[in-house]
Design a protein around this motif. Structure first.
Motif, PDB file in Angstrom:
ATOM      1  N   VAL A  68      -9.609   0.498  -6.942  1.00  0.00           N
ATOM      2  CA  VAL A  68      -8.571   1.691  -7.569  1.00  0.00           C
ATOM      3  C   VAL A  68      -8.192   1.754  -5.546  1.00  0.00           C
ATOM      4  CG1 VAL A  68      -7.018   3.880  -8.400  1.00  0.00           C
ATOM      5  CG2 VAL A  68      -8.922   2.020  -9.755  1.00  0.00           C
ATOM      6  N   THR A  69      -8.669   2.031  -5.393  1.00  0.00           N
ATOM      7  CA  THR A  69      -8.647   2.802  -4.217  1.00  0.00           C
ATOM      8  C   THR A  69      -7.595   1.140  -2.957  1.00  0.00           C
ATOM      9  OG1 THR A  69     -10.346   4.580  -3.640  1.00  0.00           O
ATOM     10  CG2 THR A  69      -9.119   3.381  -1.985  1.00  0.00           C
ATOM     11  N   LEU A  70      -8.764   0.984  -3.147  1.00  0.00           N
ATOM     12  CA  LEU A  70      -8.632  -0.610  -2.225  1.00  0.00           C
ATOM     13  C   LEU A  70      -6.468  -1.013  -2.860  1.00  0.00           C
ATOM     14  CD1 LEU A  70      -8.862  -2.105   0.060  1.00  0.00           C
ATOM     15  CD2 LEU A  70      -9.433  -4.259  -1.942  1.00  0.00           C
ATOM     16  N   ALA A  71      -6.559  -1.039  -4.372  1.00  0.00           N
ATOM     17  CA  ALA A  71      -5.718  -1.066  -4.524  1.00  0.00           C
ATOM     18  C   ALA A  71      -4.390  -0.366  -4.330  1.00  0.00           C
ATOM     19  CB  ALA A  71      -5.709  -1.782  -6.255  1.00  0.00           C
ATOM     20  N   LEU A  72      -4.211   1.025  -4.453  1.00  0.00           N
ATOM     21  CA  LEU A  72      -3.419   1.988  -3.621  1.00  0.00           C
ATOM     22  C   LEU A  72      -3.353   2.364  -2.257  1.00  0.00           C
ATOM     23  CD1 LEU A  72      -4.084   5.268  -6.321  1.00  0.00           C
ATOM     24  CD2 LEU A  72      -3.239   3.525  -6.217  1.00  0.00           C
ATOM     25  N   THR A  73      -4.318   1.875  -1.748  1.00  0.00           N
ATOM     26  CA  THR A  73      -3.540   2.028  -0.243  1.00  0.00           C
ATOM     27  C   THR A  73      -2.773   0.670   0.139  1.00  0.00           C
ATOM     28  OG1 THR A  73      -6.146   1.813   0.819  1.00  0.00           O
ATOM     29  CG2 THR A  73      -5.113   1.422   1.699  1.00  0.00           C
ATOM     30  N   ASN A  74      -2.968  -0.640  -0.517  1.00  0.00           N
ATOM     31  CA  ASN A  74      -2.520  -2.064  -0.287  1.00  0.00           C
ATOM     32  C   ASN A  74      -0.795  -1.681  -0.487  1.00  0.00           C
ATOM     33  OD1 ASN A  74      -4.320  -3.284   1.115  1.00  0.00           O
ATOM     34  ND2 ASN A  74      -4.271  -4.186  -1.118  1.00  0.00           N
ATOM     35  N   ALA A  75      -0.799  -0.691  -1.507  1.00  0.00           N
ATOM     36  CA  ALA A  75       0.611  -0.297  -2.196  1.00  0.00           C
ATOM     37  C   ALA A  75       1.334   0.256  -1.260  1.00  0.00           C
ATOM     38  CB  ALA A  75       0.289  -0.554  -3.626  1.00  0.00           C
ATOM     39  N   VAL A  76       0.344   1.387  -0.129  1.00  0.00           N
ATOM     40  CA  VAL A  76       0.773   2.389   0.126  1.00  0.00           C
ATOM     41  C   VAL A  76       1.196   1.579   1.405  1.00  0.00           C
ATOM     42  CG1 VAL A  76       0.162   4.671   2.409  1.00  0.00           C
ATOM     43  CG2 VAL A  76      -0.098   4.702  -0.284  1.00  0.00           C
ATOM     44  N   GLU A  77       0.903   0.505   1.535  1.00  0.00           N
ATOM     45  CA  GLU A  77       0.823  -0.082   3.293  1.00  0.00           C
ATOM     46  C   GLU A  77       2.439  -1.627   2.959  1.00  0.00           C
ATOM     47  OE1 GLU A  77       0.193  -1.273   6.657  1.00  0.00           O
ATOM     48  OE2 GLU A  77      -1.173   1.124   5.760  1.00  0.00           O
ATOM     49  N   CYS A  78       2.206  -1.759   1.335  1.00  0.00           N
ATOM     50  CA  CYS A  78       3.835  -2.606   1.047  1.00  0.00           C
ATOM     51  C   CYS A  78       4.920  -1.219   1.043  1.00  0.00           C
ATOM     52  CB  CYS A  78       3.230  -2.742  -0.264  1.00  0.00           C
ATOM     53  SG  CYS A  78       2.806  -4.046  -0.448  1.00  0.00           S
ATOM     54  N   HIS A  79       4.514   0.455   0.722  1.00  0.00           N
ATOM     55  CA  HIS A  79       5.937   0.424   0.807  1.00  0.00           C
ATOM     56  C   HIS A  79       5.442   1.169   2.380  1.00  0.00           C
ATOM     57  CE1 HIS A  79       7.673   5.109   0.435  1.00  0.00           C
ATOM     58  NE2 HIS A  79       7.920   4.715  -0.482  1.00  0.00           N
ATOM     59  N   ARG A  80       5.109   1.317   3.293  1.00  0.00           N
ATOM     60  CA  ARG A  80       6.084   1.430   4.311  1.00  0.00           C
ATOM     61  C   ARG A  80       6.252   0.397   5.060  1.00  0.00           C
ATOM     62  NH1 ARG A  80      -0.166   3.974   6.515  1.00  0.00           N
ATOM     63  NH2 ARG A  80       0.587   6.478   5.824  1.00  0.00           N
ATOM     64  N   ALA A  81       5.640  -1.248   4.884  1.00  0.00           N
ATOM     65  CA  ALA A  81       6.148  -2.181   5.122  1.00  0.00           C
ATOM     66  C   ALA A  81       7.912  -1.797   4.832  1.00  0.00           C
ATOM     67  CB  ALA A  81       5.383  -2.935   4.548  1.00  0.00           C
ATOM     68  N   ALA A  82       8.165  -1.908   3.366  1.00  0.00           N
ATOM     69  CA  ALA A  82       9.566  -2.368   3.190  1.00  0.00           C
ATOM     70  C   ALA A  82      10.778  -1.314   3.686  1.00  0.00           C
ATOM     71  CB  ALA A  82       9.419  -2.019   1.396  1.00  0.00           C
ATOM     72  N   ALA A  83      10.340  -0.293   3.538  1.00  0.00           N
ATOM     73  CA  ALA A  83      11.194   1.172   4.001  1.00  0.00           C
ATOM     74  C   ALA A  83      11.437   0.326   5.258  1.00  0.00           C
ATOM     75  CB  ALA A  83      10.223   2.715   3.920  1.00  0.00           C
ATOM     76  N   ALA A  84      10.536  -0.375   6.282  1.00  0.00           N
ATOM     77  CA  ALA A  84      10.927  -0.406   7.717  1.00  0.00           C
ATOM     78  C   ALA A  84      11.346  -1.742   7.784  1.00  0.00           C
ATOM     79  CB  ALA A  84       9.292  -1.039   8.742  1.00  0.00           C
ATOM     80  N   GLN A  85      11.491  -2.167   6.630  1.00  0.00           N
ATOM     81  CA  GLN A  85      12.374  -3.942   6.520  1.00  0.00           C
ATOM     82  C   GLN A  85      13.019  -2.869   6.330  1.00  0.00           C
ATOM     83  OE1 GLN A  85       9.830  -6.025   3.413  1.00  0.00           O
ATOM     84  NE2 GLN A  85       8.345  -6.817   5.505  1.00  0.00           N
ATOM     85  N   GLY A 105       3.999  -4.134  -3.576  1.00  0.00           N
ATOM     86  CA  GLY A 105       3.584  -2.594  -3.961  1.00  0.00           C
ATOM     87  C   GLY A 105       3.391  -2.666  -5.077  1.00  0.00           C
ATOM     88  N   LEU A 106       4.632  -2.707  -6.132  1.00  0.00           N
ATOM     89  CA  LEU A 106       4.022  -2.039  -7.613  1.00  0.00           C
ATOM     90  C   LEU A 106       3.173  -2.802  -8.082  1.00  0.00           C
ATOM     91  CD1 LEU A 106       7.835  -1.993  -7.754  1.00  0.00           C
ATOM     92  CD2 LEU A 106       6.352  -0.477  -7.924  1.00  0.00           C
ATOM     93  N   ALA A 107       3.360  -3.994  -7.978  1.00  0.00           N
ATOM     94  CA  ALA A 107       2.344  -5.336  -8.652  1.00  0.00           C
ATOM     95  C   ALA A 107       0.505  -4.193  -8.199  1.00  0.00           C
ATOM     96  CB  ALA A 107       1.765  -6.620  -7.950  1.00  0.00           C
ATOM     97  N   TYR A 108       0.790  -4.001  -6.350  1.00  0.00           N
ATOM     98  CA  TYR A 108      -1.249  -3.331  -6.612  1.00  0.00           C
ATOM     99  C   TYR A 108      -0.796  -1.782  -7.526  1.00  0.00           C
ATOM    100  CZ  TYR A 108      -2.010  -6.534  -2.398  1.00  0.00           C
ATOM    101  OH  TYR A 108      -2.135  -7.457  -2.246  1.00  0.00           O
ATOM    102  N   VAL A 109       0.222  -1.033  -8.188  1.00  0.00           N
ATOM    103  CA  VAL A 109       0.199   0.038  -8.660  1.00  0.00           C
ATOM    104  C   VAL A 109      -0.159  -0.232  -9.804  1.00  0.00           C
ATOM    105  CG1 VAL A 109       1.719   2.233  -9.038  1.00  0.00           C
ATOM    106  CG2 VAL A 109       1.343   1.180  -6.976  1.00  0.00           C
ATOM    107  N   ALA A 110       0.438  -0.936 -11.147  1.00  0.00           N
ATOM    108  CA  ALA A 110      -0.109  -2.225 -11.989  1.00  0.00           C
ATOM    109  C   ALA A 110      -1.461  -2.052 -11.585  1.00  0.00           C
ATOM    110  CB  ALA A 110       0.834  -3.195 -12.411  1.00  0.00           C
ATOM    111  N   ALA A 111      -2.271  -3.011 -11.069  1.00  0.00           N
ATOM    112  CA  ALA A 111      -3.676  -2.713 -10.858  1.00  0.00           C
ATOM    113  C   ALA A 111      -4.713  -1.888 -10.929  1.00  0.00           C
ATOM    114  CB  ALA A 111      -3.762  -4.064  -9.267  1.00  0.00           C
ATOM    115  N   ALA A 112      -3.952  -0.508  -9.961  1.00  0.00           N
ATOM    116  CA  ALA A 112      -4.482   0.187 -10.087  1.00  0.00           C
ATOM    117  C   ALA A 112      -5.056   1.255 -11.099  1.00  0.00           C
ATOM    118  CB  ALA A 112      -4.628   1.302  -8.771  1.00  0.00           C
ATOM    119  N   ARG A 113      -3.486   1.251 -11.537  1.00  0.00           N
ATOM    120  CA  ARG A 113      -3.557   1.990 -13.102  1.00  0.00           C
ATOM    121  C   ARG A 113      -3.662   1.320 -14.393  1.00  0.00           C
ATOM    122  NH1 ARG A 113       2.346   4.255 -14.103  1.00  0.00           N
ATOM    123  NH2 ARG A 113       2.626   5.202 -12.147  1.00  0.00           N
ATOM    124  N   ALA A 114      -4.106  -0.309 -13.760  1.00  0.00           N
ATOM    125  CA  ALA A 114      -5.202  -1.427 -15.162  1.00  0.00           C
ATOM    126  C   ALA A 114      -6.840  -1.130 -14.375  1.00  0.00           C
ATOM    127  CB  ALA A 114      -4.345  -2.999 -14.992  1.00  0.00           C
TER     128      ALA A 114
END
Length: 127
Positions: A68-85, A105-114
């Protein structure tokens, strides 16, 4: 929690300002409207990802396992990258890349929730 709501409102306000500015520039070609549509879709995807990361279950996620921690970390990184893009995007192709990054990033959130056995409501609605 109030700070997060304020931040989301500021982001939405900035997006609205960009939208209004582009609409008021006049002499817009038909192709420019598709740029605007792509920008709105990309902005919405980034906001949806940010909202997915600030859900009330965040306290539960804090004590979760490594998956879960890895999935959420990846989701946060996707959010940062998308915001910068999003700040640099100007074409339909660039906005499409922002949308893809946010959906990843939303897929990572879904994986964490699952992994937690939670319902992935926000993440699945965007895919």
């Amino acid at each position: 929690m109030g700070f997060v709501v304020l931040a989301l409102l500021l982001i939405a306000g900035a997006g609205s300002a960009v939208f209004a500015l582009r609409r008021s520039q006049g002499d817009r070609k038909r192709s420019d409207l598709s740029d605007l549509d792509a920008e709105v879709e990309a902005s919405g995807s980034v906001l949806r990802l940010g909202a997915s990361l600030t859900v009330p279950e965040a306290r539960v996620w804090a004590g979760a396992g490594e998956t879960v921690t890895l999935a959420l970390t990846n989701a946060v990184e996707c959010h940062r990258a998308a915001a910068a893009q999003l700040t640099m995007a100007r074409t339909v192709t660039e906005y499409a890349q922002v949308t893809r990054t946010a959906r990843e990033g939303l897929a990572y959130v879904a994986a964490a929730r699952a992994a937690l056995g939670s319902e992935p409501a926000l993440a699945d609605s965007a895919a």
